[in-house]
Design an enzyme around this catalytic site. Structure first.
Site, mmCIF file in Angstrom:
data_model
loop_
_atom_site.group_PDB
_atom_site.id
_atom_site.type_symbol
_atom_site.label_atom_id
_atom_site.label_comp_id
_atom_site.label_asym_id
_atom_site.label_seq_id
_atom_site.Cartn_x
_atom_site.Cartn_y
_atom_site.Cartn_z
ATOM 1 N N TYR A 171 35.718 -13.373 -8.385
ATOM 2 C CA TYR A 171 37.063 -12.896 -7.852
ATOM 3 C C TYR A 171 38.141 -13.710 -8.321
ATOM 4 O O TYR A 171 39.159 -13.287 -8.818
ATOM 5 C CB TYR A 171 37.143 -13.155 -6.304
ATOM 6 C CG TYR A 171 36.323 -12.051 -5.366
ATOM 7 C CD1 TYR A 171 36.345 -10.904 -5.161
ATOM 8 C CD2 TYR A 171 35.028 -12.815 -4.849
ATOM 9 C CE1 TYR A 171 35.586 -9.876 -4.623
ATOM 10 C CE2 TYR A 171 34.184 -12.154 -4.276
ATOM 11 C CZ TYR A 171 34.210 -10.439 -4.252
ATOM 12 O OH TYR A 171 33.433 -9.707 -3.613
ATOM 13 N N ASN A 222 37.570 0.563 -3.893
ATOM 14 C CA ASN A 222 37.327 1.223 -5.223
ATOM 15 C C ASN A 222 36.651 2.468 -4.773
ATOM 16 O O ASN A 222 35.453 2.742 -4.239
ATOM 17 C CB ASN A 222 36.233 0.271 -5.867
ATOM 18 C CG ASN A 222 35.603 1.031 -7.312
ATOM 19 O OD1 ASN A 222 36.171 2.089 -7.708
ATOM 20 N ND2 ASN A 222 34.736 0.142 -7.684
ATOM 21 N N CYS A 247 32.281 -2.459 -8.876
ATOM 22 C CA CYS A 247 32.585 -3.528 -7.968
ATOM 23 C C CYS A 247 31.493 -4.558 -7.817
ATOM 24 O O CYS A 247 31.988 -5.591 -7.234
ATOM 25 C CB CYS A 247 33.400 -3.139 -7.064
ATOM 26 S SG CYS A 247 32.604 -1.812 -5.657
ATOM 27 N N HIS A 248 30.217 -3.888 -7.683
ATOM 28 C CA HIS A 248 29.257 -4.884 -7.262
ATOM 29 C C HIS A 248 29.140 -6.046 -8.286
ATOM 30 O O HIS A 248 28.310 -7.129 -7.996
ATOM 31 C CB HIS A 248 27.968 -4.065 -7.103
ATOM 32 C CG HIS A 248 27.682 -3.379 -8.516
ATOM 33 N ND1 HIS A 248 28.101 -2.313 -8.949
ATOM 34 C CD2 HIS A 248 26.706 -3.722 -9.492
ATOM 35 C CE1 HIS A 248 27.697 -1.833 -9.937
ATOM 36 N NE2 HIS A 248 26.738 -2.779 -10.156
#
Length: 131
Positions: free
Chosen positions: A50, A72, A80-81
């Site tokens: 992040y 998302n 996004c994983h």
């Protein structure tokens, strides 16, 4: 350890994600678009954090990046994983920080060739830094 991209990883390539994001099929804010577009450049077999993602898009808030990822609408094609906490731990996924959602995140990442130890922490060699 080299890995051969799986069909799932190939499906979740950056080009496919960018095409879907650019289609506008599901509206996102300008900030979400910026976060998700940067995310599309993280290759299968790698993750970013992040903090690194926030720095890359010149955002001062790791939490804002996390919230954009949480919303998302194109997951898992816009992957996004592939974002974890600074320590290499999983962070969140699907609005959860533990349980079956995190197990699913770990499975997706392992399927893409990301090395994750028995404690759910990503191998530092799998961290992508946008350099």
């Amino acid at each position: 350890k080299a890995s051969i991209p799986s069909p799932v990883a190939a499906k979740m390539s950056g080009n496919t994600g960018m095409a879907l994001l650019s289609s506008g099929q599901k509206p996102v804010t300008k900030f979400q678009h910026q976060v998700l577009a940067a995310l599309c450049t993280v290759p299968a077999g790698k993750v970013t954090t992040y903090k690194i993602l926030a720095h890359h898009i010149q955002c001062r808030s790791n939490q804002a990046v996390g919230q954009a990822l949480r919303r998302n609408p194109y997951a898992p094609t816009v992957p996004c994983h592939r974002v974890v906490s600074q320590s290499g731990a999983m962070g969140g996924f699907g609005g959860m920080t533990s349980g079956s959602k995190i197990d699913a995140k770990i499975a997706l990442l392992r399927n893409e060739g990301v090395l994750i130890n028995e404690n759910g922490v990503v191998d530092p060699g799998c961290i992508y830094k946008f350099e």
